[in-house]
Scaffold this motif. Structure first.
Motif, mmCIF file in Angstrom:
data_model
loop_
_atom_site.group_PDB
_atom_site.id
_atom_site.type_symbol
_atom_site.label_atom_id
_atom_site.label_comp_id
_atom_site.label_asym_id
_atom_site.label_seq_id
_atom_site.Cartn_x
_atom_site.Cartn_y
_atom_site.Cartn_z
ATOM 1 N N ALA A 27 0.843 -1.186 0.000
ATOM 2 C CA ALA A 27 0.000 0.000 0.000
ATOM 3 C C ALA A 27 0.879 1.237 0.000
ATOM 4 N N LYS A 28 0.674 2.056 -0.964
ATOM 5 C CA LYS A 28 1.459 3.255 -1.150
ATOM 6 C C LYS A 28 0.799 4.390 -0.376
ATOM 7 N N ALA A 29 1.578 5.277 0.173
ATOM 8 C CA ALA A 29 1.009 6.430 0.847
ATOM 9 C C ALA A 29 0.220 7.222 -0.197
ATOM 10 N N PHE A 30 -1.049 7.392 0.045
ATOM 11 C CA PHE A 30 -1.931 7.948 -0.968
ATOM 12 C C PHE A 30 -2.605 9.205 -0.449
ATOM 13 N N THR A 31 -2.407 10.295 -1.148
ATOM 14 C CA THR A 31 -3.088 11.532 -0.814
ATOM 15 C C THR A 31 -3.838 11.998 -2.044
ATOM 16 N N ILE A 32 -5.037 12.469 -1.843
ATOM 17 C CA ILE A 32 -5.855 12.953 -2.952
ATOM 18 C C ILE A 32 -5.509 14.419 -3.189
ATOM 19 N N PHE A 58 -1.741 9.607 -11.250
ATOM 20 C CA PHE A 58 -2.838 10.398 -10.716
ATOM 21 C C PHE A 58 -2.969 10.178 -9.214
ATOM 22 N N SER A 59 -3.351 11.221 -8.514
ATOM 23 C CA SER A 59 -3.637 11.132 -7.075
ATOM 24 C C SER A 59 -5.093 11.502 -6.869
ATOM 25 N N LEU A 60 -5.961 10.673 -7.416
ATOM 26 C CA LEU A 60 -7.399 10.880 -7.320
ATOM 27 C C LEU A 60 -8.038 9.668 -6.676
ATOM 28 N N SER A 61 -9.241 9.861 -6.145
ATOM 29 C CA SER A 61 -9.983 8.708 -5.655
ATOM 30 C C SER A 61 -10.398 7.868 -6.860
ATOM 31 N N GLU A 62 -10.732 6.626 -6.622
ATOM 32 C CA GLU A 62 -11.102 5.718 -7.705
ATOM 33 C C GLU A 62 -12.297 6.249 -8.493
ATOM 34 N N GLN A 66 -12.229 7.430 -12.468
ATOM 35 C CA GLN A 66 -13.103 6.812 -13.464
ATOM 36 C C GLN A 66 -13.935 7.865 -14.201
ATOM 37 N N LYS A 67 -14.367 8.906 -13.492
ATOM 38 C CA LYS A 67 -15.123 9.989 -14.141
ATOM 39 C C LYS A 67 -14.261 10.727 -15.156
ATOM 40 N N VAL A 68 -13.021 11.036 -14.769
ATOM 41 C CA VAL A 68 -12.098 11.717 -15.679
ATOM 42 C C VAL A 68 -11.808 10.830 -16.882
ATOM 43 N N LEU A 69 -11.592 9.544 -16.645
ATOM 44 C CA LEU A 69 -11.307 8.600 -17.726
ATOM 45 C C LEU A 69 -12.475 8.522 -18.702
ATOM 46 N N PHE A 85 -3.004 3.867 -10.687
ATOM 47 C CA PHE A 85 -2.788 5.311 -10.717
ATOM 48 C C PHE A 85 -2.367 5.845 -12.076
ATOM 49 N N TRP A 86 -2.443 5.036 -13.116
ATOM 50 C CA TRP A 86 -2.105 5.451 -14.475
ATOM 51 C C TRP A 86 -3.298 5.229 -15.391
ATOM 52 N N MET A 87 -3.494 6.124 -16.351
ATOM 53 C CA MET A 87 -4.527 5.948 -17.366
ATOM 54 C C MET A 87 -3.855 5.502 -18.653
ATOM 55 N N GLU A 88 -4.451 4.508 -19.285
ATOM 56 C CA GLU A 88 -3.934 3.965 -20.538
ATOM 57 C C GLU A 88 -4.953 4.259 -21.629
ATOM 58 N N PHE A 89 -4.476 4.791 -22.751
ATOM 59 C CA PHE A 89 -5.346 5.082 -23.882
ATOM 60 C C PHE A 89 -4.839 4.345 -25.102
#
Length: 110
Positions: A27-32, A58-62, A66-69, A85-89
């Motif tokens: 588990a990585k230290a995660f900050t939004i 990205f440092s966003l909530s899931e 998903q909304k941004v994606l 934490f990465w988006m693939e297109f």
């Protein structure tokens, strides 16, 4: 090993001695962060002979990710996924992704 000798596979450990396999927590230290606080990176890769554009990390909530994606996939007319934490297109569309994310308020490393 000479002919006729049996191979011994004993390693000296016994399951009855209380040996157990402990799971590692990765588990990585995660900050939004808000979009303007992000410093994203664009990368291009080849997967199974096809071009893939990666954007992250990205440092966003899931849910937000998903909304941004979904918004990006609709505006760019391509497929994609959000993994670790990465988006693939699908495709080599780095300039289009860069413009679309800047419109949403995200920033990139230089």
């Amino acid at each position: 090993m000479s002919r006729g000798t049996k191979l011994s596979l004993d390693l000296g450990a016994s399951w009855n001695e209380g040996w157990s396999m402990e799971e590692e927590t990765t588990a990585k230290a995660f900050t939004i962060l808000e979009p303007s606080a992000h410093r994203l990176v664009l990368q291009k890769e080849k997967r199974r002979g096809k071009a893939v554009t990666l954007v992250g990390s990205f440092s966003l909530s899931e849910e937000d990710a998903q909304k941004v994606l979904t918004t990006l996939k609709k505006s760019l007319a391509c497929g994609g996924a959000y993994k670790e934490f990465w988006m693939e297109f699908q495709g080599d569309i780095a300039p289009k992704v860069h413009e679309a994310l800047e419109k949403l308020g995200f920033r990139f490393k230089k």
